[in-house]
Design a protein around this motif. Structure first.
Motif, mmCIF file in Angstrom:
data_model
loop_
_atom_site.group_PDB
_atom_site.id
_atom_site.type_symbol
_atom_site.label_atom_id
_atom_site.label_comp_id
_atom_site.label_asym_id
_atom_site.label_seq_id
_atom_site.Cartn_x
_atom_site.Cartn_y
_atom_site.Cartn_z
ATOM 1 N N VAL A 131 59.462 54.605 46.554
ATOM 2 C CA VAL A 131 59.322 53.977 45.346
ATOM 3 C C VAL A 131 59.993 53.533 44.796
ATOM 4 C CG1 VAL A 131 59.055 55.389 43.432
ATOM 5 C CG2 VAL A 131 58.358 56.241 44.655
ATOM 6 N N GLU A 132 61.605 53.393 45.434
ATOM 7 C CA GLU A 132 62.217 52.317 45.239
ATOM 8 C C GLU A 132 62.013 51.292 45.276
ATOM 9 O OE1 GLU A 132 64.056 56.414 45.089
ATOM 10 O OE2 GLU A 132 62.673 55.391 47.122
ATOM 11 N N LYS A 133 61.407 51.250 46.463
ATOM 12 C CA LYS A 133 61.172 49.494 47.075
ATOM 13 C C LYS A 133 60.087 48.863 46.579
ATOM 14 C CE LYS A 133 64.152 48.356 50.337
ATOM 15 N NZ LYS A 133 65.432 47.492 50.282
ATOM 16 N N ALA A 134 58.770 49.881 45.631
ATOM 17 C CA ALA A 134 57.394 49.083 45.431
ATOM 18 C C ALA A 134 58.064 48.892 44.164
ATOM 19 C CB ALA A 134 56.953 50.716 45.265
ATOM 20 N N ALA A 135 59.329 49.318 42.971
ATOM 21 C CA ALA A 135 59.276 49.580 42.030
ATOM 22 C C ALA A 135 59.948 47.616 42.151
ATOM 23 C CB ALA A 135 60.619 50.241 41.387
ATOM 24 N N GLU A 136 61.389 47.686 43.306
ATOM 25 C CA GLU A 136 61.574 46.211 43.656
ATOM 26 C C GLU A 136 60.188 44.956 43.873
ATOM 27 O OE1 GLU A 136 65.942 44.310 45.183
ATOM 28 O OE2 GLU A 136 65.195 46.129 46.017
ATOM 29 N N ALA A 137 59.300 45.208 44.660
ATOM 30 C CA ALA A 137 59.007 44.540 44.701
ATOM 31 C C ALA A 137 58.298 44.185 43.448
ATOM 32 C CB ALA A 137 58.148 44.844 45.878
ATOM 33 N N TYR A 138 57.696 45.121 42.621
ATOM 34 C CA TYR A 138 56.734 44.741 41.514
ATOM 35 C C TYR A 138 57.803 43.735 40.294
ATOM 36 C CZ TYR A 138 54.424 44.297 37.045
ATOM 37 O OH TYR A 138 52.956 44.550 36.502
ATOM 38 N N VAL A 139 58.623 44.131 40.294
ATOM 39 C CA VAL A 139 59.837 43.387 39.816
ATOM 40 C C VAL A 139 59.697 41.733 40.139
ATOM 41 C CG1 VAL A 139 62.328 42.679 39.497
ATOM 42 C CG2 VAL A 139 61.077 45.315 38.609
ATOM 43 N N LEU A 140 60.021 41.237 41.900
ATOM 44 C CA LEU A 140 59.953 39.944 42.411
ATOM 45 C C LEU A 140 59.543 40.033 42.619
ATOM 46 C CD1 LEU A 140 62.195 41.571 45.830
ATOM 47 C CD2 LEU A 140 63.103 39.825 43.481
ATOM 48 N N SER A 141 57.793 40.166 42.717
ATOM 49 C CA SER A 141 56.352 39.841 42.624
ATOM 50 C C SER A 141 56.446 38.793 41.457
ATOM 51 C CB SER A 141 55.579 40.869 42.739
ATOM 52 O OG SER A 141 55.402 41.471 42.022
ATOM 53 N N ARG A 142 56.751 39.726 39.791
ATOM 54 C CA ARG A 142 56.405 38.725 38.614
ATOM 55 C C ARG A 142 57.662 37.231 38.437
ATOM 56 N NH1 ARG A 142 52.514 40.731 37.517
ATOM 57 N NH2 ARG A 142 52.119 41.225 39.351
ATOM 58 N N GLY A 143 58.505 37.677 39.188
ATOM 59 C CA GLY A 143 58.829 36.307 39.353
ATOM 60 C C GLY A 143 59.723 35.823 37.721
ATOM 61 N N ARG A 144 59.879 34.739 37.166
ATOM 62 C CA ARG A 144 60.590 34.426 36.201
ATOM 63 C C ARG A 144 59.442 34.390 34.979
ATOM 64 N NH1 ARG A 144 65.398 36.120 35.555
ATOM 65 N NH2 ARG A 144 66.696 35.654 37.496
ATOM 66 N N ALA A 147 54.063 47.788 35.420
ATOM 67 C CA ALA A 147 54.616 48.042 36.420
ATOM 68 C C ALA A 147 54.085 49.912 37.244
ATOM 69 C CB ALA A 147 56.166 48.031 36.552
ATOM 70 N N ILE A 148 54.402 50.218 35.819
ATOM 71 C CA ILE A 148 53.353 51.938 36.397
ATOM 72 C C ILE A 148 52.445 51.835 37.045
ATOM 73 C CG2 ILE A 148 53.629 54.341 35.242
ATOM 74 C CD1 ILE A 148 55.841 53.493 33.775
ATOM 75 N N LEU A 149 51.851 51.426 36.315
ATOM 76 C CA LEU A 149 49.678 51.563 36.688
ATOM 77 C C LEU A 149 50.116 50.802 37.861
ATOM 78 C CD1 LEU A 149 46.759 51.656 35.497
ATOM 79 C CD2 LEU A 149 47.180 49.463 34.733
ATOM 80 N N ALA A 150 50.417 49.479 38.505
ATOM 81 C CA ALA A 150 49.932 48.809 39.751
ATOM 82 C C ALA A 150 51.090 50.027 40.863
ATOM 83 C CB ALA A 150 51.667 47.714 39.337
ATOM 84 N N ILE A 151 51.936 50.075 40.708
ATOM 85 C CA ILE A 151 52.863 51.629 41.793
ATOM 86 C C ILE A 151 51.435 52.742 41.897
ATOM 87 C CG2 ILE A 151 54.817 53.353 42.103
ATOM 88 C CD1 ILE A 151 56.453 50.744 40.105
ATOM 89 N N ARG A 152 51.221 53.004 40.650
ATOM 90 C CA ARG A 152 50.387 54.321 41.092
ATOM 91 C C ARG A 152 49.400 53.690 41.227
ATOM 92 N NH1 ARG A 152 52.545 58.679 39.378
ATOM 93 N NH2 ARG A 152 54.560 58.342 37.978
ATOM 94 N N THR A 153 48.864 53.085 40.996
ATOM 95 C CA THR A 153 47.688 52.134 41.872
ATOM 96 C C THR A 153 48.012 52.204 43.679
ATOM 97 O OG1 THR A 153 46.458 50.898 40.157
ATOM 98 C CG2 THR A 153 46.254 49.755 42.711
ATOM 99 N N LEU A 154 49.251 51.335 43.772
ATOM 100 C CA LEU A 154 49.357 51.118 45.500
ATOM 101 C C LEU A 154 49.969 52.906 46.188
ATOM 102 C CD1 LEU A 154 51.002 48.779 47.592
ATOM 103 C CD2 LEU A 154 53.001 49.332 46.390
ATOM 104 N N MET A 155 50.331 53.613 45.151
ATOM 105 C CA MET A 155 50.651 54.665 45.811
ATOM 106 C C MET A 155 50.203 56.040 44.630
ATOM 107 S SD MET A 155 54.921 53.847 46.774
ATOM 108 C CE MET A 155 55.372 54.759 47.659
#
Length: 79
Positions: free
Chosen positions: A10-23, A32-40
Protein backbone atom coordinates in the motif's frame (compact mmCIF):
# COMPACT_ATOMS: atom_id res chain seq x y z
CA UNK A 1 9.09 -18.04 -20.44
CA UNK A 2 8.28 -17.19 -16.85
CA UNK A 3 5.89 -14.45 -15.89
CA UNK A 4 6.46 -12.96 -12.48
CA UNK A 5 4.79 -10.05 -10.80
CA UNK A 6 6.20 -8.11 -7.91
CA UNK A 7 4.04 -7.68 -4.88
CA UNK A 8 3.05 -4.08 -4.36
CA UNK A 9 2.50 -2.68 -0.89
CA UNK A 10 0.00 0.00 0.00
CA UNK A 11 2.90 2.35 0.77
CA UNK A 12 4.39 1.77 -2.68
CA UNK A 13 0.98 2.25 -4.30
CA UNK A 14 0.58 5.59 -2.52
CA UNK A 15 4.03 6.72 -3.60
CA UNK A 16 3.47 5.55 -7.17
CA UNK A 17 0.22 7.51 -7.31
CA UNK A 18 1.93 10.67 -6.07
CA UNK A 19 4.73 10.27 -8.62
CA UNK A 20 2.24 9.59 -11.42
CA UNK A 21 0.55 12.94 -10.87
CA UNK A 22 3.71 14.82 -11.80
CA UNK A 23 3.75 18.53 -11.05
CA UNK A 24 0.07 19.22 -10.64
CA UNK A 25 -1.38 22.23 -8.87
CA UNK A 26 -2.39 19.95 -6.03
CA UNK A 27 -3.05 16.29 -5.37
CA UNK A 28 -6.55 15.22 -4.35
CA UNK A 29 -6.50 12.80 -1.43
CA UNK A 30 -10.02 11.66 -2.39
CA UNK A 31 -8.91 10.71 -5.90
CA UNK A 32 -5.77 9.04 -4.56
CA UNK A 33 -7.80 6.86 -2.18
CA UNK A 34 -10.19 5.90 -4.97
CA UNK A 35 -7.28 5.01 -7.28
CA UNK A 36 -5.55 2.90 -4.62
CA UNK A 37 -8.79 1.09 -3.77
CA UNK A 38 -9.34 0.42 -7.49
CA UNK A 39 -5.80 -0.96 -7.87
CA UNK A 40 -5.99 -2.93 -4.62
CA UNK A 41 -9.63 -3.90 -3.95
CA UNK A 42 -8.66 -6.20 -1.06
CA UNK A 43 -6.77 -3.41 0.74
CA UNK A 44 -7.60 -3.52 4.44
CA UNK A 45 -6.23 -0.04 5.23
CA UNK A 46 -8.76 2.54 6.36
CA UNK A 47 -9.33 5.72 4.38
CA UNK A 48 -7.57 7.61 7.18
CA UNK A 49 -4.50 5.35 6.88
CA UNK A 50 -4.45 5.80 3.11
CA UNK A 51 -4.79 9.56 3.57
CA UNK A 52 -1.74 9.58 5.85
CA UNK A 53 0.32 7.47 3.42
CA UNK A 54 -0.54 9.67 0.45
CA UNK A 55 0.09 12.85 2.43
CA UNK A 56 3.49 11.57 3.61
CA UNK A 57 4.51 10.59 0.07
CA UNK A 58 3.33 13.97 -1.21
CA UNK A 59 5.36 15.78 1.42
CA UNK A 60 8.50 13.78 0.56
CA UNK A 61 8.10 14.59 -3.14
CA UNK A 62 7.07 18.22 -2.66
CA UNK A 63 3.56 17.83 -4.07
CA UNK A 64 0.81 20.09 -2.61
CA UNK A 65 -2.16 18.19 -1.16
CA UNK A 66 -5.90 18.87 -1.01
CA UNK A 67 -7.31 17.09 2.05
CA UNK A 68 -10.71 16.40 0.50
CA UNK A 69 -11.18 12.76 1.49
CA UNK A 70 -14.38 13.34 3.46
CA UNK A 71 -16.11 14.38 0.26
CA UNK A 72 -14.94 11.28 -1.62
CA UNK A 73 -17.60 8.89 -2.78
CA UNK A 74 -17.00 5.76 -4.74
CA UNK A 75 -18.82 5.65 -8.05
CA UNK A 76 -21.98 3.58 -7.99
CA UNK A 77 -22.05 0.69 -10.38
CA UNK A 78 -25.38 0.07 -12.06
CA UNK A 79 -26.33 -3.27 -13.46
Amino acid sequence: MTNSFRTITVEKAAEAYVLSRGRTRFLSIAQAILAIRTLMPACKATDRELEELVAAASFVHGVPVAFDARRAKAPRLHS
